[in-house]
Enzyme design. Structure first.
Site, PDB file in Angstrom:
ATOM      1  N   LYS A 162      89.638 -10.217  -2.932  1.00  6.91           N
ATOM      2  CA  LYS A 162      89.639 -11.081  -5.114  1.00  6.91           C
ATOM      3  C   LYS A 162      89.099 -10.513  -5.735  1.00  6.91           C
ATOM      4  O   LYS A 162      87.521 -10.123  -5.824  1.00  6.91           O
ATOM      5  CB  LYS A 162      88.933 -12.393  -4.680  1.00  6.91           C
ATOM      6  CG  LYS A 162      89.513 -13.104  -3.944  1.00  6.91           C
ATOM      7  CD  LYS A 162      88.970 -14.735  -4.097  1.00  6.91           C
ATOM      8  CE  LYS A 162      89.310 -15.838  -3.100  1.00  6.91           C
ATOM      9  NZ  LYS A 162      88.496 -17.006  -3.036  1.00  6.91           N
ATOM     10  N   ARG A 170      98.575 -19.766  -2.945  1.00 10.29           N
ATOM     11  CA  ARG A 170      96.729 -18.891  -3.729  1.00 10.29           C
ATOM     12  C   ARG A 170      98.116 -17.950  -4.103  1.00 10.29           C
ATOM     13  O   ARG A 170      97.767 -16.832  -3.709  1.00 10.29           O
ATOM     14  CB  ARG A 170      95.470 -18.484  -2.836  1.00 10.29           C
ATOM     15  CG  ARG A 170      95.393 -17.613  -3.675  1.00 10.29           C
ATOM     16  CD  ARG A 170      93.860 -17.112  -2.947  1.00 10.29           C
ATOM     17  NE  ARG A 170      92.549 -16.532  -4.404  1.00 10.29           N
ATOM     18  CZ  ARG A 170      93.197 -15.674  -5.038  1.00 10.29           C
ATOM     19  NH1 ARG A 170      93.619 -14.699  -4.295  1.00 10.29           N
ATOM     20  NH2 ARG A 170      92.102 -14.949  -5.546  1.00 10.29           N
ATOM     21  N   SER A 186      84.659 -23.716  -4.161  1.00  9.16           N
ATOM     22  CA  SER A 186      83.749 -23.434  -3.485  1.00  9.16           C
ATOM     23  C   SER A 186      83.005 -23.411  -3.957  1.00  9.16           C
ATOM     24  O   SER A 186      82.167 -23.316  -4.887  1.00  9.16           O
ATOM     25  CB  SER A 186      84.637 -21.626  -4.093  1.00  9.16           C
ATOM     26  OG  SER A 186      85.866 -21.255  -3.648  1.00  9.16           O
TER      27      SER A 186
END
Length: 222
Positions: free
Chosen positions: A146, A45, A117
């Site tokens: 995040k 990521r 998600s």
């Protein structure tokens, strides 16, 4: 290869997510340590302040994928479908703001892992219908990793999904540490996914092993 639901449940136990912006050490060193500490799945990521772009991102992804392949750890790519296809990654994870799950499934084929998600029962059901292999549920606890994180859901949404009859593999994410991981499994998740708990630990290997112990996935030889 095609992964069964049971195989994916096992892979989700200690799911490590990382990019260069998350690390205190070189990403390759962090990943090698995490693998020694018994992570079961890895997601690349590359997001956030200072993240790599273009060729630099591609080359880092290739190096991390090679480490995963050497150790038989499936390599998942977050969001970047083109990169996943180019690398022939083992799968992709997408959020609700990314490309629709059905389109991603069509692009990566049926033999790759697709994680989605989900924050509501409706989103979960749509992801399953679109071909998701597992759902990422969170944030379970408060997280600073995040910037666009949703409101904390605690453990209640995992319980709600299981009580509604959803049996797809589930992994919790958000603010998870070795100290608070066990209740997530108790609520009905199959595993936990972490970023900084491992990537910013003094010893990624020790941090990963503590998580493995917390979710009941410790190496019996230790």
């Amino acid at each position: 290869m095609t992964y069964s639901s049971q195989q994916i449940k096992e892979l989700l136990k200690v799911y490590f997510i990382m990019g260069s912006a998350n690390c205190l050490q070189h990403p390759e060193e962090v990943l090698r340590g995490a693998i020694k500490g018994d992570i079961t799945l890895f997601q690349f990521r590359e997001k956030g302040n200072g993240c790599l772009q273009g060729e630099d991102k591609l080359q880092l992804a290739k190096r991390l994928q090679s480490i995963c392949q050497e150790n038989q750890i499936p390599f998942i790519v977050n969001d970047d479908i083109e990169l996943a296809v180019e690398l022939d990654a083992d799968g992709v994870h997408i959020g609700q703001e990314d490309e629709p799950a059905e389109d991603v499934r069509r692009k990566i084929g049926n033999k790759k892992i697709l994680g989605v998600s989900a924050h509501t029962l409706e989103e979960a059901e749509h992801a399953i219908a679109a071909g998701a292999d597992y759902l990422g549920i969170g944030p379970i606890y408060p997280t600073l990793t995040k910037e666009d994180a949703k409101a904390v859901q605690g453990l209640t949404f995992i319980q709600e999904l299981r009580e509604s009859g959803i049996v797809i593999p589930l992994v919790g994410i958000g603010g998870i540490t070795a100290e608070n991981a066990a209740p997530i499994i108790g609520a009905g998740a199959d595993g936990v996914s972490v970023i900084t708990a491992i990537s910013q630990g003094k010893s990624p290997e020790a941090a990963a092993r503590m998580l493995a112990v917390a979710v009941g996935n410790e190496d019996q030889r230790i």
